[in-house]
Design a protein around this motif. Structure first.
Motif, PDB file in Angstrom:
ATOM      1  N   TRP A  67      61.895  27.328  49.910  1.00 42.34           N
ATOM      2  CA  TRP A  67      60.608  26.816  49.428  1.00 42.34           C
ATOM      3  C   TRP A  67      60.712  25.972  48.165  1.00 42.34           C
ATOM      4  CZ3 TRP A  67      56.419  26.422  52.321  1.00 42.34           C
ATOM      5  CH2 TRP A  67      56.399  27.187  53.486  1.00 42.34           C
ATOM      6  N   THR A  68      61.933  25.656  47.720  1.00 44.12           N
ATOM      7  CA  THR A  68      62.044  24.713  46.604  1.00 44.12           C
ATOM      8  C   THR A  68      61.708  23.316  47.139  1.00 44.12           C
ATOM      9  OG1 THR A  68      64.416  24.435  46.985  1.00 44.12           O
ATOM     10  CG2 THR A  68      63.758  26.057  45.314  1.00 44.12           C
ATOM     11  N   LEU A  69      61.292  22.461  46.238  1.00 45.30           N
ATOM     12  CA  LEU A  69      60.835  21.131  46.618  1.00 45.30           C
ATOM     13  C   LEU A  69      61.678  20.074  45.914  1.00 45.30           C
ATOM     14  CD1 LEU A  69      58.593  19.443  48.061  1.00 45.30           C
ATOM     15  CD2 LEU A  69      57.295  19.598  45.928  1.00 45.30           C
ATOM     16  N   GLN A  70      62.077  19.067  46.675  1.00 46.97           N
ATOM     17  CA  GLN A  70      62.722  17.884  46.120  1.00 46.97           C
ATOM     18  C   GLN A  70      61.821  16.697  46.445  1.00 46.97           C
ATOM     19  OE1 GLN A  70      66.464  17.861  48.197  1.00 46.97           O
ATOM     20  NE2 GLN A  70      67.482  19.014  46.590  1.00 46.97           N
ATOM     21  N   VAL A  71      61.536  15.878  45.428  1.00 51.98           N
ATOM     22  CA  VAL A  71      60.679  14.714  45.619  1.00 51.98           C
ATOM     23  C   VAL A  71      61.452  13.465  45.210  1.00 51.98           C
ATOM     24  CG1 VAL A  71      58.493  13.597  45.021  1.00 51.98           C
ATOM     25  CG2 VAL A  71      58.617  16.100  45.153  1.00 51.98           C
ATOM     26  N   PHE A  72      61.388  12.449  46.049  1.00 50.18           N
ATOM     27  CA  PHE A  72      62.079  11.183  45.813  1.00 50.18           C
ATOM     28  C   PHE A  72      61.085  10.040  45.939  1.00 50.18           C
ATOM     29  CE2 PHE A  72      65.072  14.147  47.591  1.00 50.18           C
ATOM     30  CZ  PHE A  72      66.247  13.940  46.892  1.00 50.18           C
ATOM     31  N   ARG A  73      61.314   8.995  45.182  1.00 46.56           N
ATOM     32  CA  ARG A  73      60.626   7.715  45.394  1.00 46.56           C
ATOM     33  C   ARG A  73      61.628   6.799  46.070  1.00 46.56           C
ATOM     34  NH1 ARG A  73      57.959   8.348  40.220  1.00 46.56           N
ATOM     35  NH2 ARG A  73      55.840   8.976  40.699  1.00 46.56           N
ATOM     36  N   PHE A  74      61.133   5.985  46.990  1.00 48.73           N
ATOM     37  CA  PHE A  74      62.051   5.056  47.657  1.00 48.73           C
ATOM     38  C   PHE A  74      61.502   3.649  47.614  1.00 48.73           C
ATOM     39  CE2 PHE A  74      59.452   6.646  51.222  1.00 48.73           C
ATOM     40  CZ  PHE A  74      59.058   5.472  51.835  1.00 48.73           C
ATOM     41  N   ARG A  75      62.458   2.726  47.717  1.00 43.01           N
ATOM     42  CA  ARG A  75      62.161   1.313  47.784  1.00 43.01           C
ATOM     43  C   ARG A  75      63.273   0.674  48.592  1.00 43.01           C
ATOM     44  NH1 ARG A  75      58.609  -1.064  46.164  1.00 43.01           N
ATOM     45  NH2 ARG A  75      57.966  -2.757  44.918  1.00 43.01           N
ATOM     46  N   GLY A  76      62.919  -0.344  49.368  1.00 43.39           N
ATOM     47  CA  GLY A  76      63.959  -0.982  50.165  1.00 43.39           C
ATOM     48  C   GLY A  76      63.475  -2.239  50.825  1.00 43.39           C
ATOM     49  N   LEU A  95      66.941   1.704  52.437  1.00 42.54           N
ATOM     50  CA  LEU A  95      66.213   2.269  51.302  1.00 42.54           C
ATOM     51  C   LEU A  95      67.157   2.857  50.262  1.00 42.54           C
ATOM     52  CD1 LEU A  95      63.539   4.335  53.277  1.00 42.54           C
ATOM     53  CD2 LEU A  95      63.372   1.958  52.496  1.00 42.54           C
ATOM     54  N   THR A  96      66.706   2.858  49.021  1.00 43.15           N
ATOM     55  CA  THR A  96      67.353   3.592  47.938  1.00 43.15           C
ATOM     56  C   THR A  96      66.357   4.639  47.469  1.00 43.15           C
ATOM     57  OG1 THR A  96      68.651   1.677  47.281  1.00 43.15           O
ATOM     58  CG2 THR A  96      68.382   3.423  45.644  1.00 43.15           C
ATOM     59  N   LEU A  97      66.790   5.899  47.448  1.00 45.68           N
ATOM     60  CA  LEU A  97      65.933   7.001  47.033  1.00 45.68           C
ATOM     61  C   LEU A  97      66.379   7.508  45.673  1.00 45.68           C
ATOM     62  CD1 LEU A  97      66.033   7.098  50.323  1.00 45.68           C
ATOM     63  CD2 LEU A  97      64.648   9.110  49.905  1.00 45.68           C
ATOM     64  N   GLU A  98      65.416   7.678  44.782  1.00 40.31           N
ATOM     65  CA  GLU A  98      65.669   8.188  43.428  1.00 40.31           C
ATOM     66  C   GLU A  98      64.882   9.479  43.253  1.00 40.31           C
ATOM     67  OE1 GLU A  98      67.674   6.914  41.102  1.00 40.31           O
ATOM     68  OE2 GLU A  98      68.210   5.127  42.262  1.00 40.31           O
ATOM     69  N   PRO A  99      65.534  10.555  42.758  1.00 37.72           N
ATOM     70  CA  PRO A  99      64.821  11.820  42.583  1.00 37.72           C
ATOM     71  C   PRO A  99      63.798  11.735  41.447  1.00 37.72           C
ATOM     72  CG  PRO A  99      67.026  11.977  41.670  1.00 37.72           C
ATOM     73  CD  PRO A  99      66.926  10.637  42.333  1.00 37.72           C
ATOM     74  N   VAL A 100      62.643  12.351  41.658  1.00 33.04           N
ATOM     75  CA  VAL A 100      61.626  12.427  40.609  1.00 33.04           C
ATOM     76  C   VAL A 100      61.241  13.877  40.319  1.00 33.04           C
ATOM     77  CG1 VAL A 100      60.683  10.121  40.954  1.00 33.04           C
ATOM     78  CG2 VAL A 100      59.721  12.020  42.227  1.00 33.04           C
ATOM     79  N   GLU A 101      61.622  14.804  41.208  1.00 31.61           N
ATOM     80  CA  GLU A 101      61.344  16.219  40.999  1.00 31.61           C
ATOM     81  C   GLU A 101      62.359  17.036  41.784  1.00 31.61           C
ATOM     82  OE1 GLU A 101      57.835  19.360  42.204  1.00 31.61           O
ATOM     83  OE2 GLU A 101      57.258  17.301  41.747  1.00 31.61           O
ATOM     84  N   GLY A 102      62.763  18.186  41.232  1.00 33.84           N
ATOM     85  CA  GLY A 102      63.738  19.039  41.903  1.00 33.84           C
ATOM     86  C   GLY A 102      65.150  18.633  41.533  1.00 33.84           C
ATOM     87  N   ASN A 103      66.120  19.193  42.255  1.00 35.26           N
ATOM     88  CA  ASN A 103      67.524  18.962  41.906  1.00 35.26           C
ATOM     89  C   ASN A 103      68.224  17.983  42.836  1.00 35.26           C
ATOM     90  OD1 ASN A 103      67.607  20.518  44.171  1.00 35.26           O
ATOM     91  ND2 ASN A 103      69.041  22.032  43.388  1.00 35.26           N
ATOM     92  N   GLY A 104      67.481  17.073  43.441  1.00 35.33           N
ATOM     93  CA  GLY A 104      68.081  16.093  44.342  1.00 35.33           C
ATOM     94  C   GLY A 104      68.861  15.026  43.598  1.00 35.33           C
ATOM     95  N   LYS A 105      69.739  14.362  44.334  1.00 35.05           N
ATOM     96  CA  LYS A 105      70.527  13.255  43.785  1.00 35.05           C
ATOM     97  C   LYS A 105      70.113  11.967  44.503  1.00 35.05           C
ATOM     98  CE  LYS A 105      74.768  15.858  42.710  1.00 35.05           C
ATOM     99  NZ  LYS A 105      74.132  16.927  42.101  1.00 35.05           N
ATOM    100  N   ALA A 106      70.261  10.848  43.813  1.00 37.98           N
ATOM    101  CA  ALA A 106      69.953   9.544  44.402  1.00 37.98           C
ATOM    102  C   ALA A 106      70.845   9.309  45.625  1.00 37.98           C
ATOM    103  CB  ALA A 106      70.152   8.436  43.374  1.00 37.98           C
TER     104      ALA A 106
END
Length: 128
Positions: free
Chosen positions: A115-124, A24-35
């Motif tokens: 309690w911060t949230l990171q949201v990612f979309r994934f595809r693979g 999978l490849t994950l891309e951040p959509v919310e929060g301070n996460g990195k791909a």
């Protein structure tokens, strides 16, 4: 021929997630996460465990049970899956998605200890 109706897409031939692996490849959509890239594994047998290898290694998320709600094996549609994983820091990782014989896609949410949230979309795609 011109004007002919389009052929229907081929039916999904994947009948179970057991003992499958996905790159999978994950891309951040919310929060301070990195791909990042992730390997998702579905265990076999009674336990029905889901493992996210990169998050297990980097954040200590242990495998958790997964479910396949709303899946009709006869329909030929994608298999839906859901799981929540936890770590010793009190963080949770909720993954929900769908898979066919050719692709997997969905959303991954990490609730950090503060309690911060990171949201990612994934595809693979299926791994070997």
């Amino acid at each position: 021929p011109a004007g002919a109706p389009e052929a229907a897409p081929p039916a999904n031939t994947l009948k179970s997630l057991e003992a499958t692996m996905w790159r999978l490849t994950l891309e951040p959509v919310e929060g301070n996460g990195k791909a990042f890239d992730e390997t998702l594994r579905f265990g076999a047998g009674k336990e029905r465990q889901l493992l996210l290898e990169t998050l297990a290694r980097t954040s200590g998320f242990v495998p958790g049970s997964y479910s396949t709600p709303h899946y009709d094996a006869e329909s030929g549609g994608p298999i839906g899956f859901e799981a929540t994983l936890n770590n010793a820091a009190g963080e949770s990782c909720t993954v929900s998605g769908k898979a066919t014989d050719k692709a997997a896609w969905g959303t991954l949410r990490i609730r950090k200890a503060d309690w911060t949230l990171q949201v990612f979309r994934f595809r693979g795609s299926p791994g070997k």
